[in-house]
Design a protein around this motif. Structure first.
Motif, mmCIF file in Angstrom:
data_model
loop_
_atom_site.group_PDB
_atom_site.id
_atom_site.type_symbol
_atom_site.label_atom_id
_atom_site.label_comp_id
_atom_site.label_asym_id
_atom_site.label_seq_id
_atom_site.Cartn_x
_atom_site.Cartn_y
_atom_site.Cartn_z
ATOM 1 N N CYS A 22 -11.259 30.699 41.179
ATOM 2 C CA CYS A 22 -11.821 30.992 40.103
ATOM 3 C C CYS A 22 -11.468 30.313 38.963
ATOM 4 N N CYS A 25 -14.834 31.331 35.901
ATOM 5 C CA CYS A 25 -14.564 32.327 35.847
ATOM 6 C C CYS A 25 -14.189 32.206 34.849
ATOM 7 N N ARG A 128 -5.732 38.669 42.848
ATOM 8 C CA ARG A 128 -7.149 38.089 42.653
ATOM 9 C C ARG A 128 -7.584 36.829 42.509
ATOM 10 N N ASP A 131 -10.108 36.705 36.702
ATOM 11 C CA ASP A 131 -11.524 36.973 37.594
ATOM 12 C C ASP A 131 -12.351 37.808 35.842
ATOM 13 N N GLU A 132 -13.327 38.610 36.218
ATOM 14 C CA GLU A 132 -14.119 38.818 34.813
ATOM 15 C C GLU A 132 -12.836 39.792 33.754
#
Length: 147
Positions: A22, A25, A128, A131-132
């Motif tokens: 990640c 991102c 997760r 992330d966005e």
């Protein structure tokens, strides 16, 4: 900015092959921003700053200015932070390295390491990783702090 790794730069409890998946991102989210990173991850417990920086992309590594002290090594912990290890570590680093009025944010997946409703915490879903949605939360928080 205080940065955790597990649950942020990769999902919590993932296979080593997924470590730092990640990171791109996260790097994109902070691109163009004037900020420094202090590592608050437990990865600092068995690695020195040079080793930590070597794990990260250049875009992130060049922003890393230090690591928080370990909670067990703090000489003084304010009573308001005694139950919140990560926030106490962040406060200890700030007290030595920045003015009292300095703005800060922590990107972490473990809310219980911070006081309830800590306005400085950007909480990431550890399953997760960053992330966005995390990117949007971080940008919003940084905009609030810059006002």
């Amino acid at each position: 900015m205080f940065l955790d790794f597990d649950g942020v730069l990769h999902p919590e409890f993932c296979h080593a092959s997924r470590h730092f998946e990640c990171e791109a991102c996260f790097s994109s989210a902070i691109d163009g921003l004037d900020l420094e990173i202090v590592v608050s991850s437990t990865w600092r417990h068995d690695r020195d700053l040079k080793e930590i920086k070597a794990l990260l992309s250049d875009a992130i590594s060049e922003r890393v200015v230090g690591m928080t002290p370990r909670y067990s090594q703090l000489l003084e912990v304010p009573s308001t932070l005694a139950l919140y290890e990560r926030q106490a570590e962040c406060a200890a680093w700030l007290s030595v390295n920045r003015p009292v009025y300095a703005s800060w944010v922590a990107v972490d997946d473990r809310s219980w390491l911070y006081r309830p409703f800590c306005p400085n915490l950007v909480l990431v879903d550890g399953a997760r990783g960053f992330d966005e949605r995390s990117s949007q939360l971080l940008r919003a928080r940084l905009n609030e702090l810059s006002r």
